[in-house]
Design an enzyme around this catalytic site. Structure first.
Site: not given
Length: 356
Positions: A220-222
């Site tokens: 999952l992106d930041v």
């Protein structure tokens, strides 16, 4: 009166103040201490007179140790009759009789049979399938397979780490060395175990006492929050991320509203991105507040930042993104920033979703 005094010493046949001419018990002396007639007050051998007004019937004639409730132990510390697998029978009571089940001979004609292993029904019960008795019934009904082979006989022993056990086609997790966890990732956390830049990462949320190395399934992106699976099962991780298995992932997307009609149909039909055409499987409006709309979408693509790029392509940049489901696993009410172990049922459904 001497006659009356002697009668009173005699016992039950004469009452207090008896007249001189009263009859005594048959065959009893007319006076003196030592009166031992049939109606004497002294109890007989088993605690009750053998005749006369004081007799109490058959039960009183039993030895004292036999005058207990059926099934009760004779003395402190002795097992109950039903715990010993037997039911005692007294002169007055015959309890139910349940014969012991015959022991099953070892079944060693299977290739996976291991004489030092665990009985199959016990292994299933420990994995949370059902009670051991119900697991035995499942085996006899032919609902259980081991390494793809149907087992219909009791007594099979297997090594948990070397076999794949399935009940009604669903895999039972029998290897205690494999770990499956769900992490509710907060925004700002990097989807790595360690970050050279010092940013918060997954390792910061794991227990310090945990010695087994686990890795995350996908990324999952930041700024994206929500469900991230952690495991040390490499085969499962590969299948969950492989495009051929098309594991669905559900997201809650918050965008600036209102949303024009037809956006959902456009996303379902597909939008062209720099790496090809991508589409959503489902599109549903969940909630709407002044200036904001909450949308639920389901996709099976695992491309990088795919949800954000698709909404950018239709003119609605994502304000907030949360993954709430991956395959059969839901984040539910799990608190943000926490890690929990998946239940046996969840693991079974997760393995079945990728044909394991």
């Amino acid at each position: 009166m001497a006659y009356g005094n002697n009668a009173r010493r005699g016992g039950a046949a004469s009452s207090r103040g008896a007249k001189p001419g009263a009859r005594t018990a048959k065959g009893a002396p007319k006076g003196g201490k030592g009166f031992k007639g049939a109606s004497a007050s002294k109890s007989s051998k088993y605690g009750a007179p053998k005749g006369g007004a004081g007799a109490r019937g058959k039960f009183s004639e039993l030895p004292k140790r036999e005058r207990r409730a059926p099934g009760r132990p004779y003395r402190s510390g002795e097992a109950f009759a039903n715990e010993r697998g037997e039911y005692r029978v007294s002169n007055n009571y015959a309890g139910p009789h349940r014969p012991r089940r015959p022991r099953n001979a070892p079944v060693d004609h299977f290739d996976f049979y291991d004489n030092d292993g665990v009985r199959l029904q016990k292994l299933m019960a420990q994995a949370g399938v059902a009670s051991r008795r119900v697991c035995e019934e499942m085996i006899l009904e032919g609902r259980v397979t081991v390494n793809g082979e149907v087992v219909r006989e009791l007594g099979v022993r297997v090594k948990p780490e070397d076999v794949t056990v399935q009940v009604d086609g669903m895999t039972v997790q029998t290897n205690d060395k494999l770990i499956y966890m769900a992490f509710n990732k907060p925004a700002g956390v990097v989807s790595t175990m360690e970050d050279p830049e010092g940013r918060p990462c997954i390792k910061d949320f794991l227990r310090s006492s945990m010695t087994t190395r686990v890795f995350h399934v996908g990324r999952l992106d930041v700024e994206t929050e929500g469900l991230l699976l952690l495991t040390n099962d490499g085969e499962l991780a590969n299948r969950l991320t492989h495009p051929s298995y098309e594991v669905p992932k559900t997201y809650l997307v918050q965008v600036h509203g209102p949303v024009e009609p037809g956006i959902g149909a456009q996303l379902k039909k597909g939008v062209r991105l720099e790496d090809g055409v991508s589409r959503v499987d489902t599109f549903k409006l969940v909630d709407s507040t002044p200036g904001h709309v909450l949308i639920e979408v389901t996709i099976h693509s695992g491309k990088n930042r795919i949800v954000r790029r698709m909404f950018d392509a239709v003119g609605y940049p994502v304000e907030k993104l949360v993954r709430v489901e991956m395959g059969p696993i839901r984040i539910g009410s799990q608190k943000q920033g926490t890690i929990r172990n998946l239940s046996k049922v969840e693991i079974g459904h997760l393995l079945a979703s990728v044909d394991m």
